[in-house]
Scaffold this motif. Structure first.
Motif, PDB file in Angstrom:
ATOM      1  N   GLY A 123       0.811  -1.209   0.000  1.00 39.29           N
ATOM      2  CA  GLY A 123       0.000   0.000   0.000  1.00 39.29           C
ATOM      3  C   GLY A 123       0.840   1.253   0.000  1.00 39.29           C
ATOM      4  N   LEU A 124       1.191   1.746  -1.176  1.00 37.59           N
ATOM      5  CA  LEU A 124       1.983   2.969  -1.290  1.00 37.59           C
ATOM      6  C   LEU A 124       1.205   4.078  -2.004  1.00 37.59           C
ATOM      7  N   THR A 125       0.654   3.803  -3.174  1.00 38.11           N
ATOM      8  CA  THR A 125       0.050   4.831  -4.022  1.00 38.11           C
ATOM      9  C   THR A 125      -1.197   5.454  -3.399  1.00 38.11           C
ATOM     10  N   GLU A 126      -1.327   6.766  -3.560  1.00 32.35           N
ATOM     11  CA  GLU A 126      -2.503   7.498  -3.086  1.00 32.35           C
ATOM     12  C   GLU A 126      -3.080   8.340  -4.218  1.00 32.35           C
ATOM     13  N   PRO A 127      -4.342   8.778  -4.088  1.00 34.64           N
ATOM     14  CA  PRO A 127      -4.987   9.517  -5.178  1.00 34.64           C
ATOM     15  C   PRO A 127      -4.223  10.755  -5.632  1.00 34.64           C
ATOM     16  N   GLY A 128      -3.606  11.466  -4.716  1.00 35.20           N
ATOM     17  CA  GLY A 128      -2.907  12.694  -5.083  1.00 35.20           C
ATOM     18  C   GLY A 128      -1.431  12.496  -5.343  1.00 35.20           C
ATOM     19  N   GLY A 129      -0.981  11.226  -5.317  1.00 35.32           N
ATOM     20  CA  GLY A 129       0.443  10.967  -5.454  1.00 35.32           C
ATOM     21  C   GLY A 129       0.826  10.417  -6.812  1.00 35.32           C
ATOM     22  N   GLY A 130       0.490   9.149  -7.041  1.00 36.65           N
ATOM     23  CA  GLY A 130       0.895   8.502  -8.288  1.00 36.65           C
ATOM     24  C   GLY A 130       2.407   8.395  -8.358  1.00 36.65           C
ATOM     25  N   SER A 131       2.995   8.960  -9.408  1.00 34.90           N
ATOM     26  CA  SER A 131       4.450   8.914  -9.556  1.00 34.90           C
ATOM     27  C   SER A 131       5.174   9.707  -8.487  1.00 34.90           C
ATOM     28  N   ASP A 132       4.488  10.670  -7.877  1.00 37.72           N
ATOM     29  CA  ASP A 132       5.067  11.427  -6.758  1.00 37.72           C
ATOM     30  C   ASP A 132       4.839  10.614  -5.483  1.00 37.72           C
ATOM     31  N   ALA A 133       5.558   9.502  -5.397  1.00 33.51           N
ATOM     32  CA  ALA A 133       5.253   8.488  -4.385  1.00 33.51           C
ATOM     33  C   ALA A 133       5.474   8.961  -2.956  1.00 33.51           C
ATOM     34  N   ALA A 134       6.319   9.966  -2.750  1.00 29.66           N
ATOM     35  CA  ALA A 134       6.586  10.451  -1.396  1.00 29.66           C
ATOM     36  C   ALA A 134       5.508  11.403  -0.896  1.00 29.66           C
ATOM     37  N   ASN A 135       4.586  11.777  -1.763  1.00 28.34           N
ATOM     38  CA  ASN A 135       3.542  12.733  -1.402  1.00 28.34           C
ATOM     39  C   ASN A 135       2.369  11.987  -0.766  1.00 28.34           C
ATOM     40  N   LEU A 136       2.581  11.486   0.445  1.00 27.94           N
ATOM     41  CA  LEU A 136       1.573  10.671   1.123  1.00 27.94           C
ATOM     42  C   LEU A 136       0.749  11.514   2.095  1.00 27.94           C
ATOM     43  N   GLN A 137      -0.558  11.266   2.069  1.00 25.93           N
ATOM     44  CA  GLN A 137      -1.474  11.974   2.952  1.00 25.93           C
ATOM     45  C   GLN A 137      -2.090  11.064   4.006  1.00 25.93           C
ATOM     46  N   LEU A 138      -2.167   9.764   3.743  1.00 28.73           N
ATOM     47  CA  LEU A 138      -2.728   8.857   4.742  1.00 28.73           C
ATOM     48  C   LEU A 138      -1.922   8.991   6.032  1.00 28.73           C
ATOM     49  N   ARG A 139      -2.620   9.237   7.124  1.00 28.88           N
ATOM     50  CA  ARG A 139      -1.968   9.600   8.375  1.00 28.88           C
ATOM     51  C   ARG A 139      -2.070   8.482   9.405  1.00 28.88           C
ATOM     52  N   ALA A 140      -0.950   8.204  10.060  1.00 32.79           N
ATOM     53  CA  ALA A 140      -0.925   7.321  11.226  1.00 32.79           C
ATOM     54  C   ALA A 140      -0.693   8.211  12.451  1.00 32.79           C
ATOM     55  N   THR A 141      -1.666   8.234  13.355  1.00 35.86           N
ATOM     56  CA  THR A 141      -1.604   9.069  14.553  1.00 35.86           C
ATOM     57  C   THR A 141      -1.327   8.192  15.764  1.00 35.86           C
ATOM     58  N   LYS A 142      -0.399   8.606  16.598  1.00 39.22           N
ATOM     59  CA  LYS A 142      -0.040   7.787  17.767  1.00 39.22           C
ATOM     60  C   LYS A 142      -1.227   7.682  18.706  1.00 39.22           C
ATOM     61  N   ALA A 143      -1.469   6.442  19.171  1.00 37.39           N
ATOM     62  CA  ALA A 143      -2.528   6.154  20.140  1.00 37.39           C
ATOM     63  C   ALA A 143      -1.950   5.228  21.197  1.00 37.39           C
ATOM     64  N   GLU A 144      -2.704   4.973  22.237  1.00 36.89           N
ATOM     65  CA  GLU A 144      -2.212   4.108  23.302  1.00 36.89           C
ATOM     66  C   GLU A 144      -2.003   2.691  22.774  1.00 36.89           C
ATOM     67  N   GLY A 145      -0.762   2.239  22.855  1.00 40.33           N
ATOM     68  CA  GLY A 145      -0.431   0.878  22.426  1.00 40.33           C
ATOM     69  C   GLY A 145      -0.304   0.696  20.933  1.00 40.33           C
ATOM     70  N   GLY A 146      -0.405   1.782  20.173  1.00 37.97           N
ATOM     71  CA  GLY A 146      -0.308   1.624  18.734  1.00 37.97           C
ATOM     72  C   GLY A 146      -0.557   2.903  17.973  1.00 37.97           C
ATOM     73  N   TRP A 147      -1.221   2.764  16.829  1.00 33.01           N
ATOM     74  CA  TRP A 147      -1.439   3.868  15.909  1.00 33.01           C
ATOM     75  C   TRP A 147      -2.847   3.782  15.338  1.00 33.01           C
ATOM     76  N   THR A 148      -3.393   4.927  14.941  1.00 33.95           N
ATOM     77  CA  THR A 148      -4.696   4.982  14.285  1.00 33.95           C
ATOM     78  C   THR A 148      -4.510   5.496  12.870  1.00 33.95           C
ATOM     79  N   LEU A 149      -5.045   4.751  11.895  1.00 34.31           N
ATOM     80  CA  LEU A 149      -4.889   5.074  10.483  1.00 34.31           C
ATOM     81  C   LEU A 149      -6.135   5.739   9.938  1.00 34.31           C
ATOM     82  N   ASN A 150      -5.931   6.803   9.146  1.00 30.72           N
ATOM     83  CA  ASN A 150      -7.025   7.462   8.449  1.00 30.72           C
ATOM     84  C   ASN A 150      -6.535   7.922   7.080  1.00 30.72           C
TER      85      ASN A 150
END
Length: 384
Positions: A123-150
């Motif tokens: 899971g790398l590609t995002e709608p606004g990225g494509g060939s600009d693979a480093a332009n990631l918007q999906l966020r992992a936010t720190k939570a207790e014991g892990g992370w929350t993905l959105n």
């Protein structure tokens, strides 16, 4: 230079060729029509050691070298490019997990992957990225014991079939680009994950689609590697997978080419086989030449990897050149078969559509040529 292969490599290739001819080829077009990934077939493949053979033995693989994995990929893809792609994706995701993941996590997941019982997407590609693979918007936010993905990933191969995804998410600042990306192994069968599938031109048995994450929890144990170092990890893996993708594309083209050579000796016109006409055979001879050149470059890239030598430039060359050559060769074969080649009853049209997809996916030709330029003259060749 020694272009021979070992007895062990020859035996493994023969095993893959037998499995491909007996189990993959007969259902190739039907799997495309129904858009299904045959799990039982994957398990058979895994039992023969044909899934992720490069994964270390401690994690359920065979610990084979890159050239051996290339021989297996090529043999499988001659019968079904899509089934072979499962091997390529598994190798890319599996190597990241084996090299950077916690030993306990790798030991839990990878044996089932190598056995063909668990499918892992990337899971790398995002709608606004494509060939600009480093332009990631999906966020992992720190939570207790892990992370929350959105967020959303799109154009993900096996989005509808995979059990897990090696996911790249932003954990650093919004403008941190590659330096703020981390990697996680995410269970796709948990609450908060939604999938969609695309109606594509080809490779529907693998499928491509989007993955949506709505407050999806990932435990700390599923963080792969160091925080904010995920992008570097996957880029290393691409130097390997791009060589395998080259062989993945060349294999169905080689199958069409072999069938075309046979056909021109049998098709009668003007009182004899059409192989008598240079206008028929010379394009096929040119195709053989292009195919041989790309194939040698692909195996050189894998050989360089096995010997711990730089191979980023060669991998990028293979990735842009092989899908183009494969497409052109299959196109030539369709024309050689004439009106027979234009029929959907023949496999050439399916092969053509599938290799076309790999002129786009996993890095376009333009991006690969930028990488080659960067390797030759440095970062001055890049647009940022």
């Amino acid at each position: 230079m020694d272009f021979d292969i070992t007895e062990d490599q020859r035996a493994m290739r023969e095993t893959a060729e037998r499995f491909a001819a007996e189990r993959l080829a007969p259902g190739y077009q039907e799997r495309e029509r129904t858009g299904t990934t045959d799990r039982a077939l994957m398990a058979e493949m895994g039992a023969l050691g044909l899934v992720c053979p490069e994964i270390p033995e401690e994690f359920g693989g065979a610990g084979l070298d890159s050239v051996s994995a290339g021989l297996i990929t090529e043999a499988l893809c001659a019968a079904d490019l899509n089934v072979g792609y499962i091997q390529v994706l598994g190798a890319l995701a599996g190597i990241v997990l084996a090299k950077y993941g916690a030993a306990a996590l790798a030991a839990e997941v990878l044996p089932a992957v190598c056995a063909g019982q668990r499918l892992v997407a990337l899971g790398l590609t995002e709608p606004g990225g494509g060939s600009d693979a480093a332009n990631l918007q999906l966020r992992a936010t720190k939570a207790e014991g892990g992370w929350t993905l959105n967020g959303e990933k799109t154009s993900i191969s096996m989005a509808g079939h995979a059990d897990d995804v090696v996911l790249f998410a932003r954990t650093g600042e919004a403008d941190s680009r590659a330096k703020g990306v981390s990697t996680f192994l995410v269970d796709l069968n948990q609450p908060g994950v939604t999938r969609t599938t695309f109606d594509d031109l080809g490779s529907n048995s693998i499928g491509r689609g989007s993955l949506f994450f709505d407050d999806v929890f990932v435990p700390d144990s599923h963080l792969i590697g160091e925080l904010n170092q995920g992008f570097r990890q996957v880029m290393e893996g691409f130097d390997y997978s791009r060589a395998l993708i080259g062989l993945q594309c060349l294999a169905p083209a080689a199958a069409s080419l072999a069938e075309a050579w046979q056909y021109v000796t049998e098709r009668q016109a003007f009182g004899g086989p059409i192989a008598r006409f240079q206008g028929v055979t010379e394009p096929l001879a040119e195709s053989e030449t292009w195919m041989e050149g790309v194939r040698l470059l692909a195996y050189k890239t894998l050989w360089l990897r096995d010997h711990g030598r730089p191979h980023t430039k060669e991998a990028a060359m293979v990735k842009w050149w092989a899908p183009k050559v494969a497409f052109d060769v299959i196109h030539r074969c369709i024309l050689t078969f004439g009106h027979f080649g234009y029929s959907k009853d023949m496999p050439h049209q399916q092969r053509l559509r599938e290799v076309l997809g790999l002129q786009i996916g996993d890095g376009t030709a333009q991006v690969q040529k930028m990488i080659v330029a960067r390797e030759m003259i440095g970062r001055v060749a890049l647009p940022y």
